[in-house]
Design a protein around this motif. Structure first.
Motif, mmCIF file in Angstrom:
data_model
loop_
_atom_site.group_PDB
_atom_site.id
_atom_site.type_symbol
_atom_site.label_atom_id
_atom_site.label_comp_id
_atom_site.label_asym_id
_atom_site.label_seq_id
_atom_site.Cartn_x
_atom_site.Cartn_y
_atom_site.Cartn_z
ATOM 1 N N LEU A 30 0.842 -1.192 0.000
ATOM 2 C CA LEU A 30 0.000 0.000 0.000
ATOM 3 C C LEU A 30 0.883 1.251 0.000
ATOM 4 O O LEU A 30 1.971 1.245 0.584
ATOM 5 C CB LEU A 30 -0.908 -0.012 1.228
ATOM 6 N N PRO A 31 0.440 2.320 -0.666
ATOM 7 C CA PRO A 31 1.272 3.532 -0.747
ATOM 8 C C PRO A 31 1.444 4.189 0.622
ATOM 9 O O PRO A 31 0.521 4.226 1.430
ATOM 10 C CB PRO A 31 0.493 4.433 -1.708
ATOM 11 N N ARG A 32 2.654 4.722 0.840
ATOM 12 C CA ARG A 32 3.004 5.329 2.114
ATOM 13 C C ARG A 32 3.452 6.779 1.926
ATOM 14 O O ARG A 32 4.199 7.087 1.000
ATOM 15 C CB ARG A 32 4.170 4.568 2.750
ATOM 16 N N GLN A 33 3.007 7.625 2.806
ATOM 17 C CA GLN A 33 3.548 8.976 2.850
ATOM 18 C C GLN A 33 4.827 8.960 3.666
ATOM 19 O O GLN A 33 4.940 8.245 4.668
ATOM 20 C CB GLN A 33 2.541 9.946 3.483
ATOM 21 N N MET A 34 5.829 9.753 3.237
ATOM 22 C CA MET A 34 7.110 9.794 3.924
ATOM 23 C C MET A 34 7.476 11.228 4.276
ATOM 24 O O MET A 34 7.214 12.157 3.521
ATOM 25 C CB MET A 34 8.215 9.190 3.061
ATOM 26 N N TRP A 35 8.099 11.383 5.451
ATOM 27 C CA TRP A 35 8.607 12.681 5.867
ATOM 28 C C TRP A 35 9.750 12.462 6.853
ATOM 29 O O TRP A 35 9.960 11.351 7.339
ATOM 30 C CB TRP A 35 7.489 13.533 6.471
ATOM 31 N N LEU A 36 10.479 13.531 7.155
ATOM 32 C CA LEU A 36 11.621 13.447 8.060
ATOM 33 C C LEU A 36 11.153 13.616 9.493
ATOM 34 O O LEU A 36 10.369 14.519 9.795
ATOM 35 C CB LEU A 36 12.625 14.545 7.704
ATOM 36 N N ASP A 37 11.633 12.756 10.387
ATOM 37 C CA ASP A 37 11.214 12.890 11.784
ATOM 38 C C ASP A 37 11.908 14.092 12.424
ATOM 39 O O ASP A 37 12.818 14.693 11.846
ATOM 40 C CB ASP A 37 11.460 11.594 12.555
ATOM 41 N N THR A 38 11.453 14.460 13.607
ATOM 42 C CA THR A 38 11.920 15.700 14.237
ATOM 43 C C THR A 38 13.402 15.671 14.584
ATOM 44 O O THR A 38 14.034 16.720 14.705
ATOM 45 C CB THR A 38 11.109 15.991 15.506
ATOM 46 N N SER A 39 13.971 14.476 14.731
ATOM 47 C CA SER A 39 15.400 14.389 15.028
ATOM 48 C C SER A 39 16.258 14.617 13.791
ATOM 49 O O SER A 39 17.458 14.891 13.895
ATOM 50 C CB SER A 39 15.733 13.012 15.620
ATOM 51 N N GLY A 40 15.647 14.488 12.615
ATOM 52 C CA GLY A 40 16.388 14.638 11.378
ATOM 53 C C GLY A 40 17.255 13.445 11.035
ATOM 54 O O GLY A 40 18.052 13.492 10.090
ATOM 55 N N LYS A 41 17.087 12.342 11.767
ATOM 56 C CA LYS A 41 17.977 11.197 11.607
ATOM 57 C C LYS A 41 17.351 10.030 10.861
ATOM 58 O O LYS A 41 18.048 9.093 10.506
ATOM 59 C CB LYS A 41 18.462 10.719 12.978
ATOM 60 N N ARG A 42 16.024 10.064 10.643
ATOM 61 C CA ARG A 42 15.387 8.951 9.956
ATOM 62 C C ARG A 42 14.086 9.415 9.319
ATOM 63 O O ARG A 42 13.549 10.487 9.649
ATOM 64 C CB ARG A 42 15.115 7.782 10.904
ATOM 65 N N LEU A 43 13.570 8.611 8.404
ATOM 66 C CA LEU A 43 12.292 8.899 7.767
ATOM 67 C C LEU A 43 11.157 8.271 8.559
ATOM 68 O O LEU A 43 11.301 7.222 9.178
ATOM 69 C CB LEU A 43 12.262 8.355 6.344
ATOM 70 N N MET A 44 10.007 8.931 8.524
ATOM 71 C CA MET A 44 8.765 8.385 9.047
ATOM 72 C C MET A 44 7.926 7.939 7.855
ATOM 73 O O MET A 44 7.976 8.542 6.775
ATOM 74 C CB MET A 44 8.018 9.429 9.857
#
Length: 331
Positions: A125-139
């Protein structure tokens, strides 16, 4: 420059910017102080393949990308998914200002089975991606439109799951379900009597049937389970000692997922990037006949399982919540 080990092949490279703040995506051409860049590669391995990525800075003037860390082609690398998920590609959805990723869920039965079916592989299923608040990994999180597929709903609140207990979640078609659940632990006190388990072999840590070194758990869901539980896929958590604190293991164990032979059935797992002393443990599972996509802690980690039940199909499939640990948890 990408350098792979001699026995690896890199493919399906993806390169895109992500905003430093918020969940909005940006077009691939954007490059300014408000974004960082993600370089993702797919590499083959003995049991399928993995989509790994690094986050870094890109200078368009020199056409140079400098990652925060290097790819190691080991478990230390950041991954989109710790299960059967490969060859993904993202795109920018300008209508809703979001970056969407779509990946391939590979077959894990035999080549002869694929030939008999006449097809092989499905899209997740399609996923939305963004950067987490730490800047160290994707959500990552299923796109909002998935919610439109929901029909019947059941809910439980403050349900106590005592140690060595389980109960069936009824009132839904368990072969196709969208499950959101949160687990709350009693106060984590000093458990120095339990040794640090972070160096225990992955085969033990990511196996639902083994509670070695657990402070809590394993607990979670049994998806696509048969009535006699001879078939089941466990999506679970374990709390283990880690130095002076605790670590959370998230797993999806396929060992009992099917009575069929000639099917790869392995446990998948990862360390969930949360502190259980300060955060509840949340899980969302999208169950669809033979694929289970599990999102831990709001999308910090994802595990996709590909399973082939013989008994737990259609209306015969069941869904359970369980706690195989000795200490109780609240669901």
């Amino acid at each position: 420059l990408l350098v792979a080990q001699a026995n690896e092949m890199l493919e399906c490279v993806d390169f895109f910017p992500v905003k430093l703040m918020g969940k909005e995506g940006v077009d691939t051409s954007v490059n300014n102080a408000s974004v960082r860049h993600v370089l993702k590669v797919s590499f083959e391995e003995e049991l399928g393949g993995k989509d790994c990525y690094v986050i870094g800075s890109y200078c368009s003037e020199t056409d140079r990308f400098v990652p925060d860390s290097e790819l190691t082609y080991t478990r230390a690398d950041l991954r989109y998914d710790d299960g059967w998920f490969y060859a993904s590609k993202s795109f920018f959805d300008s209508a809703k200002n979001r970056r969407i990723n779509w990946g391939w869920v590979v077959e894990t039965d035999s080549r002869e089975d694929d030939i008999e079916k006449g097809w092989a592989g499905l899209l997740g299923l399609p996923r939305q991606m963004w950067l987490d608040t730490s800047g160290k990994r994707l959500m990552q999180w299923p796109i909002q439109e998935i919610n439109n597929l929901r029909t019947r709903q059941v809910s439980f609140h403050n349900r106590e799951l005592e140690g060595r207990s389980m109960f069936e979640i009824t009132g839904i078609t368990a072969a196709q379900a969208d499950v959101e659940v949160t687990f709350d632990l009693p106060v984590l006190e000093d458990n120095s009597r339990i040794r640090d388990a972070t160096h225990v072999a992955d085969a033990v840590l990511f196996n639902n049937g083994n509670s070695l070194g657990c402070v809590y758990g394993p607990f979670g869901l049994l998806a696509l389970a048969s009535n006699d539980l001879s078939e089941q896929t466990a999506i679970f958590f374990k709390i283990i000692r880690h130095g002076n604190g605790y670590s959370v293991i998230m797993g999806s164990d396929e060992n009992r997922s099917s009575l069929r032979e000639n099917v790869q059935k392995i446990p998948h797992g990862t360390f969930l990037d949360i502190d259980p002393r300060h955060e509840k443990i949340s899980l969302r599972c999208l169950i669809d006949h033979s694929i289970i996509e599990s999102y831990g802690a709001g999308g910090r980690n994802v595990i996709t399982s590909r399973v082939y039940p013989k008994l737990a199909i259609g209306e015969a499939a069941k869904l359970y919540a369980f706690n195989n640990g000795t200490e109780g948890v609240t669901m």
